[in-house]
Write an enzyme that holds these catalytic residues in place. Sequence first.
Site, mmCIF file in Angstrom:
data_model
loop_
_atom_site.group_PDB
_atom_site.id
_atom_site.type_symbol
_atom_site.label_atom_id
_atom_site.label_comp_id
_atom_site.label_asym_id
_atom_site.label_seq_id
_atom_site.Cartn_x
_atom_site.Cartn_y
_atom_site.Cartn_z
ATOM 1 N N SER A 10 29.294 16.786 -18.717
ATOM 2 C CA SER A 10 28.303 17.534 -17.945
ATOM 3 C C SER A 10 26.894 16.974 -18.045
ATOM 4 O O SER A 10 26.054 17.266 -17.193
ATOM 5 C CB SER A 10 28.290 18.998 -18.397
ATOM 6 O OG SER A 10 28.042 19.103 -19.784
ATOM 7 N N ASP A 253 20.437 26.029 -20.762
ATOM 8 C CA ASP A 253 21.355 27.071 -21.203
ATOM 9 C C ASP A 253 21.686 26.806 -22.672
ATOM 10 O O ASP A 253 20.967 26.064 -23.338
ATOM 11 C CB ASP A 253 22.600 27.149 -20.310
ATOM 12 C CG ASP A 253 23.393 25.836 -20.274
ATOM 13 O OD1 ASP A 253 23.231 24.999 -21.186
ATOM 14 O OD2 ASP A 253 24.187 25.654 -19.337
ATOM 15 N N HIS A 256 23.090 22.787 -22.390
ATOM 16 C CA HIS A 256 22.517 21.729 -21.572
ATOM 17 C C HIS A 256 20.991 21.763 -21.547
ATOM 18 O O HIS A 256 20.381 22.819 -21.691
ATOM 19 C CB HIS A 256 23.051 21.840 -20.141
ATOM 20 C CG HIS A 256 24.538 21.842 -20.071
ATOM 21 N ND1 HIS A 256 25.272 23.007 -19.946
ATOM 22 C CD2 HIS A 256 25.434 20.830 -20.136
ATOM 23 C CE1 HIS A 256 26.563 22.706 -19.926
ATOM 24 N NE2 HIS A 256 26.688 21.399 -20.047
#
Length: 281
Positions: A10, A253, A256
């Site tokens: 990600s 978050d 990330h």
Amino acid sequence: MSALFAFGDSTIDPGNNNGLHTLFRGDHLPYGCDFPNHTPTGRFSNGKISTDYIVDMLGIKSLLPAYLDHGINDEDLLTGVSFGAGGSGLDSNTAAFAQVMNMDTQLEKFEQRLERIRGGVGDAKANNIVKNALFVISSGTNDMLYNAYLFPARMMQFGSVSSYHDFLLQNLDAFIQKLYEVGARMIVVVGLPPIGCLPIEVTINSVMPNPDWLHRFEQTLKGCCRTGMLEMGPVCNMHDPTCADLSKYLFWDAVHLTEAGYKFLAESGIRNLLAYFTGSN
């Protein structure tokens, strides 16, 4: 440098998971709230990610698109795309759990696209593009976070964390060898972050890391979305409040980085690594 091709998780996924039946998606608000037109593209941040900044700093293009983005064209392929998939890892079981592209599939997709590039511009130009392209591999965090810390059953199959490390490094080595065989010469492997300092780990284990471990941010112990302690993916959504000043936060978050955090990483990478590839060190 002619292009940038990214592989991994990600941290470099600009939206390859969009449309997949997976929880590992960032294609909803508040993700992308600071992206142009406030569009949630699938990037796991409030805006751009590090690979976007890198291609812009190198003068290649303004953003690095997702390989599975239906809007990409042949020109995008010539200057690079990202094959990264949120939730993926060096352990194929990690990607299977997340129901996303594993590293082998990402490489297969690249090889398929390379054949398309060869068909469009010829072997000589295609080989030159690959030779002068920057390849970024950012993977391994999910493997360690899930399999060694949160749900260690997989790691225990190897007997120890050290043995699992060796397994991941062997997979990384094999991946790099395959890239080399297709002509890649400038390859960057992004190191794992201090996993114990991720907000989700701080919350779960109540471990307080050194608050001085990143430089320009006032808040490094929790994310900006809602409480910032556990939220990510589907549980960071448009109904959740976000912090007032994103520039002060390292994390978007609980896992990330913010756009500011990714920009810091990109600037650091360009400053410290570019000289090695250009021969000016």
